[in-house]
Scaffold this motif. Structure first.
Motif, PDB file in Angstrom:
ATOM      1  N   GLY A  98     -13.252  -1.549  11.779  1.00 45.52           N
ATOM      2  CA  GLY A  98     -11.992  -2.639  11.185  1.00 45.52           C
ATOM      3  C   GLY A  98     -11.647  -3.478  12.139  1.00 45.52           C
ATOM      4  O   GLY A  98     -11.734  -2.669  13.104  1.00 45.52           O
ATOM      5  N   SER A 150       0.778  -1.265  -0.226  1.00 41.96           N
ATOM      6  CA  SER A 150       0.015  -0.288   0.314  1.00 41.96           C
ATOM      7  C   SER A 150       0.412   0.988  -0.001  1.00 41.96           C
ATOM      8  O   SER A 150       1.010   2.221   0.282  1.00 41.96           O
ATOM      9  CB  SER A 150      -1.060  -0.024   1.571  1.00 41.96           C
ATOM     10  N   VAL A 207      -1.199   3.517   7.240  1.00 39.05           N
ATOM     11  CA  VAL A 207      -1.741   2.386   6.753  1.00 39.05           C
ATOM     12  C   VAL A 207      -1.216   1.177   7.588  1.00 39.05           C
ATOM     13  O   VAL A 207      -1.389   0.269   8.037  1.00 39.05           O
ATOM     14  CB  VAL A 207      -1.140   2.044   5.101  1.00 39.05           C
ATOM     15  N   CYS A 251      -6.900   0.714  12.927  1.00 42.07           N
ATOM     16  CA  CYS A 251      -7.129   2.373  11.974  1.00 42.07           C
ATOM     17  C   CYS A 251      -6.323   2.716  12.757  1.00 42.07           C
ATOM     18  O   CYS A 251      -5.818   2.935  13.974  1.00 42.07           O
ATOM     19  CB  CYS A 251      -8.727   2.407  12.205  1.00 42.07           C
ATOM     20  N   ARG A 291      -5.926  -8.627  -1.204  1.00 38.31           N
ATOM     21  CA  ARG A 291      -5.805  -7.798   0.042  1.00 38.31           C
ATOM     22  C   ARG A 291      -6.237  -6.290  -0.288  1.00 38.31           C
ATOM     23  O   ARG A 291      -6.774  -5.586   0.285  1.00 38.31           O
ATOM     24  CB  ARG A 291      -5.755  -9.057   0.907  1.00 38.31           C
ATOM     25  N   SER A 311      -8.745  -0.895   8.601  1.00 38.16           N
ATOM     26  CA  SER A 311      -8.560  -2.183   7.555  1.00 38.16           C
ATOM     27  C   SER A 311      -9.116  -3.464   7.603  1.00 38.16           C
ATOM     28  O   SER A 311      -9.364  -3.576   8.934  1.00 38.16           O
ATOM     29  CB  SER A 311      -7.069  -2.795   8.913  1.00 38.16           C
ATOM     30  N   ASP A 312      -9.936  -3.131   7.132  1.00 43.21           N
ATOM     31  CA  ASP A 312     -10.915  -4.380   6.923  1.00 43.21           C
ATOM     32  C   ASP A 312     -11.790  -4.517   7.388  1.00 43.21           C
ATOM     33  O   ASP A 312     -12.503  -5.224   8.963  1.00 43.21           O
ATOM     34  CB  ASP A 312     -10.672  -5.960   7.007  1.00 43.21           C
ATOM     35  N   ARG A 356      -7.763  -4.052  -2.638  1.00 40.32           N
ATOM     36  CA  ARG A 356      -9.361  -3.907  -1.921  1.00 40.32           C
ATOM     37  C   ARG A 356      -9.541  -2.951  -0.583  1.00 40.32           C
ATOM     38  O   ARG A 356      -9.392  -1.715  -0.855  1.00 40.32           O
ATOM     39  CB  ARG A 356      -9.856  -4.901  -1.238  1.00 40.32           C
ATOM     40  N   GLN A 357      -7.725  -2.696  -0.262  1.00 39.20           N
ATOM     41  CA  GLN A 357      -7.984  -2.426   0.999  1.00 39.20           C
ATOM     42  C   GLN A 357      -7.113  -1.016   0.405  1.00 39.20           C
ATOM     43  O   GLN A 357      -7.576   0.238   1.012  1.00 39.20           O
ATOM     44  CB  GLN A 357      -6.015  -2.864   2.047  1.00 39.20           C
ATOM     45  N   ASN A 358      -6.283  -1.007  -0.398  1.00 38.54           N
ATOM     46  CA  ASN A 358      -5.744   0.569  -1.569  1.00 38.54           C
ATOM     47  C   ASN A 358      -7.449   1.154  -1.531  1.00 38.54           C
ATOM     48  O   ASN A 358      -7.155   2.407  -1.525  1.00 38.54           O
ATOM     49  CB  ASN A 358      -4.851   0.319  -2.027  1.00 38.54           C
ATOM     50  N   TYR A 389      -3.253  -0.843   9.936  1.00 43.49           N
ATOM     51  CA  TYR A 389      -3.541  -2.493   9.871  1.00 43.49           C
ATOM     52  C   TYR A 389      -2.638  -3.372  11.193  1.00 43.49           C
ATOM     53  O   TYR A 389      -3.139  -4.518  11.579  1.00 43.49           O
ATOM     54  CB  TYR A 389      -1.874  -3.269   9.131  1.00 43.49           C
TER      55      TYR A 389
END
Length: 487
Positions: free
Chosen positions: A228, A89, A121, A129, A354, A219-220, A357-359, A125
Motif C-alpha cells: 500500500g 470505513s 484502518v 498499511c 475510493r 491502503s491502495d 474499493r478500500q472497504n 491510511y
C-alpha cells in the motif's frame, strides 16, 4: 506494550545473538529489522505531519530563521485527508449466511474488532498499511492484535501474494525508548523475543496455522507496492510545508501591519524623550523645531498588504483538495460563491468510490485474520471455508431514511426473504445488533405464518403456535419453509 506516542523516536539496535532462536529465523529477523529501518523515518515523518508537529522548512529569504523558529504555525491538512477517508470505513460486525458454525462472531467480539479495526484502518491510511496478528493467548483464547507499520515490518511473498514473514514491536522502555520485546512470525512458527539485562531470548509460540499468522491491512495496494501507499502523499506534504511557510510570513507581516511605519525628516535622534511604543499609543504627541526653526517632516510608509498571503494559502488549499479528492471547503477556504450541489456531489462520489474499493480490501483482511484465529483455537493448519462470512462496513453514502425505507419496501415486495436477512435491516440504517434482532423476529413471523397456513385455521389459532413458530424462525435462516418442516 509500554505506552509511547507515534511522534516519539524509538531506538532499536539489530539483535545479535538471540538465545532460543534458530539460525534461519535469526537471519529472517535481521532482514525484517533492515526493512523496518528503511521505512522508519518516512513513517515517523507521516506520523509527525498527522499529529500536527511538523516543523517549518524555512527558505530564509524573507523571514530569518530566528523568527521562523519562534512562530508555532501548524496545518492540519494531512490529518484531514486521513480522517475524511477513514470515517467512511466504519466496521459494523460480521454477517453470516446461515448459522455461525465456526464461531467467528465470538472471536471478533472478544478481540473488540468493532473498535480496533477502525484504528487499523486509520493507521493504514496514515502509513500505507497496518497489520492484524492472529495468535493463541496463554490462556487459550484466540486473539487478533492490530499493529501499526511504524512499529512493524513484513517481507512480501510475490508468488503467493501474502506475507513471507513479519515482525512487530510489542514493548518499549518508557525512559530509554529502547525496544524491549517483539513478536516474530514465520510460516508455521512464531516467537516471542524479549530483552532482559542486555540479552535477547526467544520463546516459541504455539501456532497451528501453516502460513504467516499476520494479515496486512493495506491502503491502495499496487503491483509495485503490495503493502500500500499512504494518504499523506509527497505532494500533500509539499503543499503543507508551503502553507506553513505562508502562515509564518503572515505572522511576520501582521506584526509590521499592526505598527505604522513612520519616518521623521530633519529630526535629531534624541527628539523622543519617551519610548517609541509610548509615542505610538499616546493620543497627543509634540515635536520641537530644529535649530534652524524648521518643522520636521513626517512621512508614513504604506503598509504591506495581507491579501497576497491569503491568496497563496487559498491556492495551496485548492491544490491539496485536488490531491485528496476533498472539497476545498474542508480545508477552510470558503468562496464568496457557494459551491453548487453538483460540485459537492461529484466530490462525494470520488471519495465514496475510493472508500468502497478500500472497504472490500479491508473486509478480506478481517476475514482472513479471523480465519487464522480460528486455526489457532481449533489447532488446524489451514483456513476453513469462509465464504459464508461477510465483514460488514457502514454505507459510505449519506441517504435519507425515506429513501432507504422505499428501497427496502420495493426489494422485499419482489423477494420476501430479503426482509429476513441482517443485511436488509443494516441497509435500512440499524446497527448490527439491532439488525440481528429484527431479522430474527422477521424469520419468526414467517415461521408463524407458515404454521398457521398449514393448520388452516386462518390465523385464529396463531396464539397457540406463536412460541413454536418464533423459536423455529429464530433458529433458521430459511424463514417460513423451516417452520412448515418443523410442523
Amino acid at each position: 506494550m509500554s505506552g509511547f506516542d507515534d511522534f516519539e523516536r524509538v531506538s532499536f539496535s539489530k539483535p545479535g545473538m538471540v538465545s532460543g532462536l534458530p539460525q534461519d529465523a535469526a537471519d529472517t529477523l535481521g532482514m525484517l529489522f533492515d526493512e523496518w529501518s528503511l521505512h522508519y523515518e518516512s513513517n515517523l515523518m507521516r506520523s509527525t505531519y498527522f499529529n500536527g508537529r511538523e516543523k517549518v522548512r524555512n527558505l530564509a529569504v524573507s523571514i530569518p530563521d530566528t523568527l521562523a523558529r519562534r512562530v508555532n504555525s501548524m496545518v492540519g491538512w494531512p490529518a484531514k485527508a486521513v480522517r475524511a477517508l477513514a470515517d467512511l470505513s466504519q466496521f459494523e460486525g460480521l454477517a453470516c449466511d446461515g448459522d455461525d458454525t465456526l464461531g467467528l462472531a465470538g472471536i471478533a467480539y472478544d478481540a473488540c474488532l468493532d473498535v480496533t479495526v477502525q484504528q487499523a484502518v486509520t493507521s493504514a491510511y496514515k502509513h500505507g498499511c497496518a497489520f492484524l496478528a492472529s495468535y493463541l493467548d496463554a490462556d487459550g483464547t484466540p486473539r487478533v492484535m492490530c499493529r501499526s507499520a511504524l512499529m512493524s515490518s513484513a517481507l512480501w511473498d510475490m508468488e503467493r501474494q501474502e506475507p513471507a514473514s513479519a515482525m512487530t514491536i510489542t514493548g518499549v522502555d518508557a525512559k530509554t525508548r529502547q525496544v524491549t520485546s517483539l513478536m516474530l512470525f514465520l510460516p508455521g512458527r512464531a516467537f516471542d523475543v524479549r530483552k532482559s539485562e542486555g540479552r535477547w531470548t526467544a520463546t516459541g509460540i504455539m501456532q497451528a496455522y501453516e502460513g504467516v499468522a499476520v494479515t496486512p491491512v493495506c491502503s491502495d495496494p499496487q503491483l509495485d507496492k503490495p503493502l500500500g501507499r499512504s494518504m499523506i502523499t509527497r505532494p500533500l506534504i509539499s503543499y503543507t510545508d508551503a502553507a506553513i511557510r505562508t502562515l509564518v510570513r503572515m505572522e511576520a507581516t501582521a506584526e509590521f501591519y499592526a505598527v505604522p511605519k513612520l519616518w521623521f525628516l530633519g529630526l535629531e535622534d534624541d527628539a523622543f524623550d519617551t519610548s517609541s511604543w509610548s509615542a505610538l499609543v499616546s493620543s497627543v504627541n509634540s515635536i520641537t523645531r530644529d535649530v534652524d526653526g524648521n518643522v520636521p517632516q513626517l512621512e508614513q510608509v504604506q503598509q504591506a498588504s495581507m491579501q497576497p498571503h491569503a491568496d497563496m494559502l487559498a491556492t495551496l488549499a485548492r491544490m491539496a483538495a485536488g490531491e485528496t479528492d476533498l472539497p476545498v471547503s474542508d480545508f477552510g477556504i470558503i468562496s464568496s460563491n457557494p459551491t453548487s450541489a453538483e460540485a459537492m456531489a461529484e466530490a462525494e462520489r470520488k471519495l465514496t468510490r475510493r472508500a468502497d474499493r478500500q472497504n472490500r480490501l479491508f473486509a478480506r483482511a478481517v476475514k482472513r485474520a479471523l480465519g487464522i484465529a480460528w486455526c489457532a483455537r481449533e489447532n488446524q493448519p489451514r483456513l476453513p471455508d469462509l465464504s459464508a462470512y461477510t465483514p460488514v462496513f457502514a454505507s459510505t453514502r449519506e441517504e435519507s431514511a425515506g429513501a432507504r425505507a422505499d428501497y427496502f419496501q420495493k426489494v422485499a415486495s419482489v423477494s420476501p426473504s430479503y426482509a429476513s436477512t441482517d443485511i436488509a435491516w443494516r441497509q435500512l440504517g440499524f446497527d448490527a445488533d439491532s439488525a440481528r434482532v429484527l431479522s430474527s423476529a422477521s424469520r419468526g413471523q414467517q415461521a408463524l405464518d407458515g404454521l398457521t397456513a398449514l393448520l388452516g385455521d386462518n390465523g385464529e389459532g396463531a396464539h397457540d403456535v406463536d412460541e413454536a413458530g418464533a423459536e423455529a424462525g429464530a433458529q433458521s435462516g430459511q424463514g417460513g419453509q423451516t417452520g412448515v418442516q418443523a410442523a
